[in-house]
Design an enzyme around this catalytic site. Structure first.
Site, short mmCIF file in Angstrom:
data_model
loop_
_atom_site.label_atom_id
_atom_site.label_comp_id
_atom_site.label_asym_id
_atom_site.label_seq_id
_atom_site.Cartn_x
_atom_site.Cartn_y
_atom_site.Cartn_z
N CYS A 3 10.36 0.97 -12.83
CA CYS A 3 9.74 1.74 -11.75
C CYS A 3 8.95 0.80 -10.82
O CYS A 3 8.08 0.05 -11.28
CB CYS A 3 8.82 2.81 -12.34
N CYS A 6 5.13 1.33 -11.01
CA CYS A 6 4.60 0.81 -12.29
C CYS A 6 4.47 -0.71 -12.20
O CYS A 6 3.46 -1.28 -12.65
CB CYS A 6 5.52 1.17 -13.45
N ASP A 29 0.45 1.06 2.20
CA ASP A 29 1.88 1.32 2.33
C ASP A 29 2.53 0.18 3.12
O ASP A 29 1.97 -0.30 4.10
CB ASP A 29 2.11 2.67 3.04
N HIS A 45 2.95 6.48 -15.80
CA HIS A 45 4.14 6.90 -15.07
C HIS A 45 4.33 8.41 -15.15
O HIS A 45 4.50 8.96 -16.24
CB HIS A 45 5.40 6.20 -15.59
N ASN A 86 5.00 13.85 -1.73
CA ASN A 86 6.37 14.35 -1.60
C ASN A 86 6.95 14.59 -2.99
O ASN A 86 6.75 13.77 -3.90
CB ASN A 86 7.22 13.33 -0.83
N GLY A 92 11.95 14.19 0.67
CA GLY A 92 12.14 12.77 0.99
C GLY A 92 11.42 11.84 0.04
O GLY A 92 11.13 10.68 0.41
N HIS A 97 7.56 8.00 -8.68
CA HIS A 97 6.30 7.80 -9.42
C HIS A 97 5.26 8.49 -8.56
O HIS A 97 5.11 8.15 -7.37
CB HIS A 97 6.02 6.29 -9.56
N HIS A 99 2.57 9.80 -6.24
CA HIS A 99 1.65 9.09 -5.35
C HIS A 99 1.12 10.03 -4.30
O HIS A 99 1.83 10.92 -3.82
CB HIS A 99 2.32 7.87 -4.69
N HIS A 101 -0.17 9.96 -0.51
CA HIS A 101 -0.30 9.20 0.74
C HIS A 101 -1.64 9.61 1.35
O HIS A 101 -1.86 10.81 1.59
CB HIS A 101 0.79 9.58 1.74
P1 AMP Z 1 7.72 8.65 -0.65
O1 AMP Z 1 8.81 8.59 0.39
O2 AMP Z 1 6.80 9.81 -0.50
O3 AMP Z 1 8.30 8.53 -2.04
O4 AMP Z 1 6.81 7.39 -0.38
C1 AMP Z 1 7.09 6.12 -0.84
C2 AMP Z 1 6.31 5.18 0.01
O5 AMP Z 1 6.29 3.93 -0.62
C3 AMP Z 1 6.89 4.95 1.43
O6 AMP Z 1 5.92 5.32 2.40
C4 AMP Z 1 7.18 3.45 1.45
O7 AMP Z 1 6.92 2.86 2.70
C5 AMP Z 1 6.27 2.94 0.37
N1 AMP Z 1 6.68 1.70 -0.27
C6 AMP Z 1 7.91 1.38 -0.76
N2 AMP Z 1 7.91 0.17 -1.31
C7 AMP Z 1 6.64 -0.31 -1.17
C8 AMP Z 1 6.01 -1.54 -1.54
N3 AMP Z 1 6.66 -2.52 -2.18
N4 AMP Z 1 4.70 -1.69 -1.22
C9 AMP Z 1 4.02 -0.71 -0.57
N5 AMP Z 1 4.57 0.46 -0.21
C10 AMP Z 1 5.86 0.66 -0.50
#
Ligand code: AMP
Length: 112
Positions: A3, A6, A29, A45, A86, A92, A97, A99, A101
């Protein structure tokens, strides 16, 4: 450990840390949608909000407490901000995992 989040929380993949404690990790982000865009994740996780159980009640409450602290330290507590999680394909969700925003620093539109 496969993940992405993780691995970020474990320090195996670099990130810009904003906050950390024993339960939660928060980082910027990689593709910010606003001047402030922080991701707040549990170190444990959990696939998404849909996978939360009663046992996670305190953890979820703690994630919101962290969000309040981060909103203060990022300077958006007074101006306002959005907390989004989300869940699944139609929303989307791209990283499976849980999170939050935390997005702010400008007037946000509600755009579907
Ligand atoms: P979601 O689409 O709600 O699953 O959000 C996932 C978020 O993770 C997106 O806004 C991506 O830009 C962000 N993301 C993906 N990879 C990374 C990373 N390595 N470091 C920081 N943010 C990331």
């Amino acid at each position: 450990m496969s993940c992405l989040f993780c691995r970020i929380a474990a320090g195996e993949i670099p990130s810009t840390k904003v906050y950390e404690d024993e339960l939660v990790y928060a980082f910027r982000d990689i593709a910010p949608q606003a001047p402030v865009h922080v991701l707040i994740i549990p170190k444990k996780h959990i696939e998404s909000a849909q996978a939360l159980t009663k046992e996670d009640d305190a953890l979820l409450c703690h994630m919101f407490a962290c969000a309040r602290k981060i909103a203060e330290s990022e300077g958006v507590a007074a101006s306002g901000y959005r907390l989004i999680t989300n869940v699944g394909d139609d929303a989307g969700q791209s990283v499976h995992h849980l999170h939050l925003h935390l997005i702010g620093g400008k007037t946000l539109k509600w755009d579907n």
